[in-house]
Design an enzyme around this catalytic site. Structure first.
Site, PDB file in Angstrom:
ATOM      1  N   ASP A   1     -16.721  26.941 -41.745  1.00  0.00           N
ATOM      2  CA  ASP A   1     -15.914  26.110 -42.648  1.00  0.00           C
ATOM      3  C   ASP A   1     -14.507  25.886 -42.098  1.00  0.00           C
ATOM      4  O   ASP A   1     -13.983  26.708 -41.353  1.00  0.00           O
ATOM      5  CB  ASP A   1     -15.859  26.797 -44.025  1.00  0.00           C
ATOM      6  CG  ASP A   1     -15.402  25.854 -45.112  1.00  0.00           C
ATOM      7  OD1 ASP A   1     -15.533  24.627 -44.939  1.00  0.00           O
ATOM      8  OD2 ASP A   1     -14.906  26.348 -46.146  1.00  0.00           O
TER       9      ASP A   1
ATOM     10  N   LEU B   1     -32.021  35.083 -27.462  1.00  0.00           N
ATOM     11  CA  LEU B   1     -31.268  34.907 -28.708  1.00  0.00           C
ATOM     12  C   LEU B   1     -31.924  33.789 -29.497  1.00  0.00           C
ATOM     13  O   LEU B   1     -32.304  32.763 -28.934  1.00  0.00           O
ATOM     14  CB  LEU B   1     -29.803  34.531 -28.384  1.00  0.00           C
ATOM     15  CG  LEU B   1     -28.950  33.982 -29.521  1.00  0.00           C
ATOM     16  CD1 LEU B   1     -28.680  35.061 -30.574  1.00  0.00           C
ATOM     17  CD2 LEU B   1     -27.610  33.444 -28.992  1.00  0.00           C
TER      18      LEU B   1
ATOM     19  N   HIS C   1     -15.095  17.972 -37.132  1.00  0.00           N
ATOM     20  CA  HIS C   1     -16.507  18.331 -36.935  1.00  0.00           C
ATOM     21  C   HIS C   1     -16.866  18.309 -35.445  1.00  0.00           C
ATOM     22  O   HIS C   1     -17.622  19.134 -34.952  1.00  0.00           O
ATOM     23  CB  HIS C   1     -17.418  17.368 -37.699  1.00  0.00           C
ATOM     24  CG  HIS C   1     -17.237  17.434 -39.188  1.00  0.00           C
ATOM     25  ND1 HIS C   1     -17.228  18.626 -39.878  1.00  0.00           N
ATOM     26  CD2 HIS C   1     -17.047  16.466 -40.125  1.00  0.00           C
ATOM     27  CE1 HIS C   1     -17.040  18.382 -41.175  1.00  0.00           C
ATOM     28  NE2 HIS C   1     -16.928  17.074 -41.347  1.00  0.00           N
TER      29      HIS C   1
ATOM     30  N   ARG D   1     -11.443  13.505 -40.457  1.00  0.00           N
ATOM     31  CA  ARG D   1     -12.267  14.702 -40.657  1.00  0.00           C
ATOM     32  C   ARG D   1     -13.343  14.847 -39.582  1.00  0.00           C
ATOM     33  O   ARG D   1     -13.630  15.946 -39.116  1.00  0.00           O
ATOM     34  CB  ARG D   1     -12.947  14.655 -42.032  1.00  0.00           C
ATOM     35  CG  ARG D   1     -12.001  14.802 -43.208  1.00  0.00           C
ATOM     36  CD  ARG D   1     -12.775  14.738 -44.530  1.00  0.00           C
ATOM     37  NE  ARG D   1     -13.739  15.817 -44.624  1.00  0.00           N
ATOM     38  CZ  ARG D   1     -13.447  17.054 -45.031  1.00  0.00           C
ATOM     39  NH1 ARG D   1     -12.218  17.352 -45.382  1.00  0.00           N
ATOM     40  NH2 ARG D   1     -14.369  17.983 -45.087  1.00  0.00           N
TER      41      ARG D   1
HETATM   42  C1  IPE Z   1     -20.207  25.336 -46.793  1.00  0.00           C
HETATM   43  O1  IPE Z   1     -18.978  24.731 -46.670  1.00  0.00           O
HETATM   44  C2  IPE Z   1     -21.253  24.536 -46.071  1.00  0.00           C
HETATM   45  C3  IPE Z   1     -21.190  24.544 -44.614  1.00  0.00           C
HETATM   46  C4  IPE Z   1     -20.328  25.193 -43.891  1.00  0.00           C
HETATM   47  C5  IPE Z   1     -22.190  23.755 -43.958  1.00  0.00           C
HETATM   48  P1  IPE Z   1     -18.396  23.751 -47.785  1.00  0.00           P
HETATM   49  O2  IPE Z   1     -17.064  23.327 -47.342  1.00  0.00           O
HETATM   50  O3  IPE Z   1     -19.388  22.688 -48.070  1.00  0.00           O
HETATM   51  O4  IPE Z   1     -18.314  24.706 -49.062  1.00  0.00           O
HETATM   52  P2  IPE Z   1     -17.422  24.571 -50.369  1.00  0.00           P
HETATM   53  O5  IPE Z   1     -17.586  23.160 -50.870  1.00  0.00           O
HETATM   54  O6  IPE Z   1     -16.023  24.865 -49.977  1.00  0.00           O
HETATM   55  O7  IPE Z   1     -17.976  25.596 -51.291  1.00  0.00           O
HETATM   56  C1  IPE Z   2     -17.381  22.725 -42.683  1.00  0.00           C
HETATM   57  O1  IPE Z   2     -16.120  22.170 -42.661  1.00  0.00           O
HETATM   58  C2  IPE Z   2     -18.406  21.798 -42.087  1.00  0.00           C
HETATM   59  C3  IPE Z   2     -19.355  21.244 -43.065  1.00  0.00           C
HETATM   60  C4  IPE Z   2     -19.379  21.528 -44.342  1.00  0.00           C
HETATM   61  C5  IPE Z   2     -20.318  20.288 -42.564  1.00  0.00           C
HETATM   62  P1  IPE Z   2     -15.567  21.299 -43.865  1.00  0.00           P
HETATM   63  O2  IPE Z   2     -15.906  19.873 -43.607  1.00  0.00           O
HETATM   64  O3  IPE Z   2     -16.062  21.815 -45.167  1.00  0.00           O
HETATM   65  O4  IPE Z   2     -14.018  21.525 -43.721  1.00  0.00           O
HETATM   66  P2  IPE Z   2     -12.986  21.749 -44.894  1.00  0.00           P
HETATM   67  O5  IPE Z   2     -13.466  22.878 -45.730  1.00  0.00           O
HETATM   68  O6  IPE Z   2     -12.901  20.458 -45.652  1.00  0.00           O
HETATM   69  O7  IPE Z   2     -11.701  22.074 -44.184  1.00  0.00           O
HETATM   70 MG    MG Z   3     -15.319  23.224 -46.449  1.00  0.00          MG
END
Ligand code: IPE
Ligand code: IPE
Ligand code: MG
Length: 233
Positions: free
Chosen positions: A18, A129, A35, A31
């Site tokens: 995250d 792995l 990624h 964003r």
């Molecule tokens: C969890 O992250 C999902 C992944 C890392 C794929 P999110 O960013 O979606 O989770 P919330 O919304 O903060 O709970």
């Molecule tokens: C996690 O990063 C990746 C996915 C959920 C696909 P986020 O996209 O949730 O990044 P934040 O939490 O908005 O910073």
């Molecule tokens: Mg997130």
């Protein structure tokens, strides 16, 4: 630092990757750039996991709740996933990595799911792995899917834990010993609900694109100092 033969090395590590969006925002980027950077982190962490001697690595890549995001971000993620599968598989294959997918991947796009199945087949005999990409994954959905599998098989009750566990997405993968979440949030967001009954948790504020080998080492060291009791006095 923990080495390959260290008994304190977790066999299975799960990661909630995250913080990509916030990493990008901090830099004034879109964003999707976060990624993209996160994709490079995956490569480094897979390498490090292999060197440490971790045997299974589950990577939360897209949750069933992530469909609530803007269509452009979802499409961008799908595109990155496609690119990842095409450009990084050979490297992982060379390291003896077996690649698996967990989740409702068929609903993530037929081209991607077809490609995913091919990658699984191609790497299935590798043993160094196992990397499990959790794509369109939800912990509750996994349990519901397992129950529906039981119903369609007309399995007679009473149902035991083992009978249900055998219907999970990757039942041969042992439960995670350690779950890491980057990005500062203190929640599981529907990740491995059934499997994490006795997992150790490690949270860090570091955004996923900034996570690296040294940070993984820190998490493993922290884990190695814990005492797991499983309810025993
Ligand atoms: C969890 O992250 C999902 C992944 C890392 C794929 P999110 O960013 O979606 O989770 P919330 O919304 O903060 O709970
Ligand atoms: C996690 O990063 C990746 C996915 C959920 C696909 P986020 O996209 O949730 O990044 P934040 O939490 O908005 O910073
Ligand atoms: Mg997130």
């Amino acid at each position: 630092m923990a080495g390959k033969d260290d008994k304190n090395v977790p066999r299975h590590v799960g990661i909630i990757m995250d913080g990509n969006g916030r990493w990008a925002k901090k830099r004034g980027l879109a964003r999707i750039m976060g990624h993209r950077a996160g994709m490079e982190t995956v490569e480094e962490i897979v390498d490090r996991a292999y060197n440490i001697g971790i045997k299974h690595l589950s990577l939360y890549s897209f949750s069933t709740e992530n469909w609530k995001r803007m269509p452009a971000e979802i499409e961008g993620l799908r595109e990155l996933f496609r690119i990842y599968l095409m450009s990084k598989v050979e490297k992982m294959y060379a390291r003896g990595v077996k690649i698996r997918f967990s989740g409702r991947i068929d609903a993530f796009g037929s081209d991607i799911s077809k490609h995913a199945r091919n990658v699984e087949e191609y790497t299935k005999n590798n043993t160094n792995l196992e990397v499990v990409f959790c794509v369109n994954y939800g912990g509750r959905q996994e349990i519901v899917d397992a129950v529906n599998k039981l119903l369609s098989e007309r399995v007679e009750g009473p149902i035991t834990e083992d009978v249900l566990r055998d219907r999970m997405y990757v039942p041969d993968v042992p439960d995670p010993d350690l779950l890491i979440r980057t990005g500062g949030e203190l929640r599981m967001s529907n990740f491995l609900l059934w499997e994490s009954a006795y997992s150790e948790y490690y949270f860090t504020d570091i955004y996923w694109p900034d996570f690296n080998s040294a940070e993984l080492d820190k998490a493993i060291l922290d884990y190695s100092r814990r005492e797991r009791r499983y309810g025993v006095a």
